[in-house]
Design a protein around this motif. Sequence first.
Motif, PDB file in Angstrom:
ATOM      1  N   ASN A  38      -6.468  21.173  -1.690  1.00  0.00           N
ATOM      2  CA  ASN A  38      -5.244  20.275  -1.706  1.00  0.00           C
ATOM      3  C   ASN A  38      -3.875  21.004  -1.598  1.00  0.00           C
ATOM      4  N   ALA A  39      -3.523  22.512  -1.677  1.00  0.00           N
ATOM      5  CA  ALA A  39      -3.040  23.689  -2.141  1.00  0.00           C
ATOM      6  C   ALA A  39      -0.745  22.998  -0.631  1.00  0.00           C
ATOM      7  N   TYR A  40      -1.479  22.170   0.330  1.00  0.00           N
ATOM      8  CA  TYR A  40      -0.613  22.443   1.232  1.00  0.00           C
ATOM      9  C   TYR A  40      -0.329  20.634   1.103  1.00  0.00           C
ATOM     10  N   ARG A  41      -0.507  20.067   0.337  1.00  0.00           N
ATOM     11  CA  ARG A  41       0.341  18.283  -0.216  1.00  0.00           C
ATOM     12  C   ARG A  41       0.803  18.182  -0.864  1.00  0.00           C
ATOM     13  N   ASP A  42       1.573  17.328  -0.996  1.00  0.00           N
ATOM     14  CA  ASP A  42       2.193  17.146  -2.704  1.00  0.00           C
ATOM     15  C   ASP A  42       0.752  15.700  -3.534  1.00  0.00           C
ATOM     16  N   ARG A  43       0.104  15.777  -4.505  1.00  0.00           N
ATOM     17  CA  ARG A  43      -0.595  15.178  -5.125  1.00  0.00           C
ATOM     18  C   ARG A  43       0.004  13.473  -4.809  1.00  0.00           C
ATOM     19  N   ASP A  44       1.669  13.761  -5.012  1.00  0.00           N
ATOM     20  CA  ASP A  44       2.198  12.458  -5.581  1.00  0.00           C
ATOM     21  C   ASP A  44       2.101  11.906  -3.536  1.00  0.00           C
ATOM     22  N   GLU A  45       1.973  12.646  -2.592  1.00  0.00           N
ATOM     23  CA  GLU A  45       1.718  12.358  -1.372  1.00  0.00           C
ATOM     24  C   GLU A  45       0.749  11.084  -1.058  1.00  0.00           C
ATOM     25  N   ILE A  46      -0.596  11.832  -1.792  1.00  0.00           N
ATOM     26  CA  ILE A  46      -1.817  11.006  -1.846  1.00  0.00           C
ATOM     27  C   ILE A  46      -1.928   9.789  -2.859  1.00  0.00           C
ATOM     28  N   ARG A  47      -1.059  10.227  -3.771  1.00  0.00           N
ATOM     29  CA  ARG A  47      -1.198   8.765  -4.800  1.00  0.00           C
ATOM     30  C   ARG A  47      -0.706   7.874  -3.546  1.00  0.00           C
ATOM     31  N   LEU A  48       0.433   8.185  -2.809  1.00  0.00           N
ATOM     32  CA  LEU A  48       1.338   6.756  -1.814  1.00  0.00           C
ATOM     33  C   LEU A  48       0.175   5.856  -1.258  1.00  0.00           C
ATOM     34  N   TRP A  49      -0.414   7.238  -0.788  1.00  0.00           N
ATOM     35  CA  TRP A  49      -1.231   6.736   0.625  1.00  0.00           C
ATOM     36  C   TRP A  49      -2.507   5.777   0.108  1.00  0.00           C
ATOM     37  N   LYS A  50      -3.110   6.551  -1.177  1.00  0.00           N
ATOM     38  CA  LYS A  50      -3.784   5.224  -1.728  1.00  0.00           C
ATOM     39  C   LYS A  50      -3.502   3.841  -1.706  1.00  0.00           C
ATOM     40  N   GLN A  51      -2.359   3.867  -1.981  1.00  0.00           N
ATOM     41  CA  GLN A  51      -1.984   2.303  -2.076  1.00  0.00           C
ATOM     42  C   GLN A  51      -1.856   1.469  -0.798  1.00  0.00           C
ATOM     43  N   HIS A  52      -1.796   2.657   0.366  1.00  0.00           N
ATOM     44  CA  HIS A  52      -2.527   1.501   1.128  1.00  0.00           C
ATOM     45  C   HIS A  52      -3.922   2.208   2.004  1.00  0.00           C
ATOM     46  N   ASP A  53      -4.639   1.907   1.225  1.00  0.00           N
ATOM     47  CA  ASP A  53      -6.228   1.724   0.881  1.00  0.00           C
ATOM     48  C   ASP A  53      -6.044   1.150   2.176  1.00  0.00           C
ATOM     49  N   ALA A  54      -6.776   1.745   3.410  1.00  0.00           N
ATOM     50  CA  ALA A  54      -7.594   0.726   4.016  1.00  0.00           C
ATOM     51  C   ALA A  54      -8.460   0.095   3.788  1.00  0.00           C
ATOM     52  N   ILE A  55      -9.108   0.157   3.069  1.00  0.00           N
ATOM     53  CA  ILE A  55     -10.051  -1.096   2.504  1.00  0.00           C
ATOM     54  C   ILE A  55      -9.241  -1.903   1.577  1.00  0.00           C
ATOM     55  N   GLU A  56      -8.844  -1.416   0.596  1.00  0.00           N
ATOM     56  CA  GLU A  56      -7.950  -2.690  -0.315  1.00  0.00           C
ATOM     57  C   GLU A  56      -7.751  -3.787   0.439  1.00  0.00           C
ATOM     58  N   LEU A  57      -6.642  -2.510   1.288  1.00  0.00           N
ATOM     59  CA  LEU A  57      -5.413  -3.677   2.118  1.00  0.00           C
ATOM     60  C   LEU A  57      -6.752  -5.126   2.880  1.00  0.00           C
ATOM     61  N   MET A  58      -7.896  -4.976   3.764  1.00  0.00           N
ATOM     62  CA  MET A  58      -8.599  -5.674   3.962  1.00  0.00           C
ATOM     63  C   MET A  58      -8.656  -6.425   2.598  1.00  0.00           C
ATOM     64  N   ALA A  59      -9.342  -6.447   2.669  1.00  0.00           N
ATOM     65  CA  ALA A  59      -9.959  -6.623   1.344  1.00  0.00           C
ATOM     66  C   ALA A  59      -8.671  -8.268   0.344  1.00  0.00           C
ATOM     67  N   GLY A  60      -7.555  -6.990  -0.223  1.00  0.00           N
ATOM     68  CA  GLY A  60      -6.837  -8.375  -0.165  1.00  0.00           C
ATOM     69  C   GLY A  60      -6.195  -9.068   0.447  1.00  0.00           C
ATOM     70  N   LYS A  61      -6.507  -8.621   2.161  1.00  0.00           N
ATOM     71  CA  LYS A  61      -5.925  -9.500   3.340  1.00  0.00           C
ATOM     72  C   LYS A  61      -6.685 -11.183   3.481  1.00  0.00           C
ATOM     73  N   LEU A  62      -8.164 -10.781   3.196  1.00  0.00           N
ATOM     74  CA  LEU A  62      -9.257 -11.795   3.519  1.00  0.00           C
ATOM     75  C   LEU A  62      -9.354 -12.664   2.445  1.00  0.00           C
ATOM     76  N   ILE A  63      -8.478 -11.845   0.758  1.00  0.00           N
ATOM     77  CA  ILE A  63      -8.944 -12.759  -0.360  1.00  0.00           C
ATOM     78  C   ILE A  63      -7.576 -13.550  -0.398  1.00  0.00           C
ATOM     79  N   ASN A  64      -6.639 -13.423   0.753  1.00  0.00           N
ATOM     80  CA  ASN A  64      -5.772 -13.731   0.290  1.00  0.00           C
ATOM     81  C   ASN A  64      -5.022 -14.887   1.029  1.00  0.00           C
ATOM     82  N   ALA A  65      -6.232 -14.869   1.910  1.00  0.00           N
ATOM     83  CA  ALA A  65      -6.584 -15.611   3.300  1.00  0.00           C
ATOM     84  C   ALA A  65      -7.576 -16.839   2.835  1.00  0.00           C
ATOM     85  N   GLY A  66      -7.928 -16.708   1.629  1.00  0.00           N
ATOM     86  CA  GLY A  66      -9.654 -17.576   0.729  1.00  0.00           C
ATOM     87  C   GLY A  66     -10.653 -17.301   2.186  1.00  0.00           C
TER      88      GLY A  66
END
Lengths: 818, 77
Positions: A350-378
């Motif tokens: 990962n010499a070419y990208r910043d660790r913070d960038e990876i952390r930011l994208w982890k907050q947009h993790d596709a699986i977590e987002l989808m799971a959250g969406k389905l949970i929120n909708a009941g």
Amino acid sequence: MPKELVVDPTSTRRRTEIEFKPIPVHAYDRSLAEERKLRGDAALTEILRHMMVVREFESMIASFKATGSYRGIEYAYRGPAHLSIGQEAAAVGQAVSLEPGDQIFGSHRSHGEFIAKGMSAFAKMPKEDVADLMANHRQGRLAETVDAHLDSVGTSNAEAFLLFGLLAEIFMTQLGFNGGMGGSMHAFYAPVGAYPNNAIVGASAGLATGAALRRKLSRDGGICVANIGDGSTGCGPVMEAMNFASMAQFRQLWQAPFDGGLPVLFFFTNNFYAMGGQTSGETMGWDRLSRIGAGVNQEQMHAETVDGTDPLAVADAVARKRQLLAQRKGPALLDVECYRISGHSTTDANAYRDRDEIRLWKQHDAIELMAGKLINAGLLRDDQVEDMKADTVRTIEAVTSAAVNPNIAPPVDVGSNPTLIGKFMFNDTSQPVPSGISTFTHPKGEVAAMRALARKARNGRDEEGNLHSPLRAVTLRDGLAEAIVHHLEHDPLLIAYGEECREWGGAFGVHRGLSEVLPHNRLFNSPISEAAIVATAIGHALAGGRSLVELMYCDFIGRAGDEIFNQLAKWHSMSAGELTVPVVLRASVGSKYGAQHSQDWTGLITHIPGLKAIYPATPFDAKGLMASALSSNDPVVAFESQRLYDQVELFADRVPEEYYRIPIGEPDVKRTGEHITILTFGPSLYKAVAAADELARDGISVEIIDARSLVPFNYDPVLTSIKKTGHLLIVTEASERGSFAMTVAATASRYGFADLKSPPRVLGSPNWIVPGAEMESTYFPQAHDIIDVVAGEILPDGRNRRRGVRNWDDLALARAGL
Amino acid sequence: MATRIVVPQLGNEITEAEVTEFHVAVGDTVVEGDAVATITTTKMAVEIETPENGEIASVDVEEGSIVKIGTTLCTLS
């Protein structure tokens, strides 16, 4: 007839502007409630689960690479691991909107797309069809193993079959989908539409385009998807493929029912990095990848940028594009933005990208987002999501345990069967002689060129022994043409194309007249895109068609290097014989025009395992060998000497009008003799004949063998001849260093050593550029050069009569790199 | 002054061609660019055009004959 499209100067020169329409970026705005209504809750839950399966599968591989174990299972995995952790929504969203018969062609990072497509296809197919497919795959061994060891794993046997077959392939074992011949970057399983993943960046663009050509011609309604990455937009062959797919002729010249755009979707999984180069901002200038579509055709390839962290946004976009393709409005382009949380490979620091960038994208993790969406909708509870994860882990764990167990998934046993891999190199079967009803639009008798050919003499000399004009007798060009005409007329699966292939008849007239009897969908002009010509020919063949394509000069092989060397040559073997690649690639060997148009590059082709190659020198051989090439279920490269296109038949009694085949791989004794054997490649045959005539006057009797084919090559006629003559001279127009002639010389030395009275000698071209016409006679071996070698060196008669210029010191030249 | 319409050089290795068809006869009026004959080499069929306006004064070779490059096909007056 041609000349249908007039370039009108009045309209062309008119002042105007080119307009572009806005390209949508993240336009998806459907609510979950709407999605629930559209897809149903079960389908939405499955999307989440499929993403989890992809994630866990790849996490398992990452764990093996990093630690040598996964959940206590020890395994030293030595292969590559180009993982797509973080990109699961792109793969699953795509697969959801594809039909089982749609074909995807992947990249080196395509485990996810494979799994998603397979799971989606199996879910959509009738259960009995799935059972049949599994039972019939490679004699049922994989299915039996799954039944025996993974019976209650996953949600179905089909899922276990898919995951185990893939992992067994990644570990390169016998039970892998491709018999262990493909591996991580090349695994595929065609029955679910998962076509080859490809370790060459962007290579799937051309293959998918060619497969789409087949889909278009078969009118089965299916589409093809090129799964390639943002980095591949820097690859010429990708641009060539998109241009090829967008050719205006599909709409303007192709007639119904074959008119309309190609059903191919260029699906760019855009993770912002091409290995370590940042595409947006550093190595590309497009800012947003979808911008590329605007430059390709008027529809701007229906390009869109899509949120690749949301499987529903991707599914929506793919469904819309699929509809456009079905309406024959293709091709389409999707720029699917997502993030590769994992490294490019396990050596990525990962010499070419910043660790913070990876952390930011982890907050947009596709699986977590989808799971959250389905949970929120009941739709799901937290604990149900956790259960789903746990079930997924159990499935992958069970599949992994089986795949690492050599008793269950035995390694490919090359120890006890050392030529096993060799057996996968060729299919070695041929199609029956095409004899269906004529597919021509008019009788051949209505075509002037074909009428003229029918009137020609079938031999090269008249009754008094005078040479016929090539205008009056069948030439090598005509021999090729007769075989090609037969196949194109009677084999509806065969299509032909290349530069100038229609009205011009090919640069050297071999196709002349065919544009009058074949519509554009069987014979068409291609752009000057050698990579796309070859890649699409391969894709068309992989998808069930047969392809005859032309590279004007073999010097242009370089422009299609990857397509010939890594694609054409390899898909039969890398699929352990599951796929066939019936492609004939014609390439002329030029002269007169110097260094970039006169090279005999047979050595490049013979060096690459997996390609058959022919180089006929007479009309009789040209016809019979081209017929065999077109019948072959293996790829064949046909070399044709431009100097021989007008050559009439001087060896066979006549060139039969009827269809016939000459087996590829059999050299032919053209003249018998006693004192020396001369083996020739291509046009050297005629130099050898002239030399032999002169040598005969001095009492030297020459046996001449024309190689005719290069791969395969039967040494028996050569070794039998050596037994008689004791001497072997090999004449080729290729540069000597690394030539196929050198290979033959080495092999003949080894197997004919006891019979040889002198070492085999190669007389080829020197290791410098081909000069222009004025100097060619000092470059390509001439009859007098052959005589110099035979009478001056191999069978010296003491007379100094050297006439050629080749009195050079080969060892001194070699020291100088020449 | 009479203008001869000849078989042009059609490629380095082409030495002869067959006169497949004449599109004009003696006495016909032709306009620059009109095809006067079709000739065929082993590689292609080529329409030979008149370089200027005029009237066909003579047709100098027969249809179906094989002629060398440079041969006069017909003459304009």
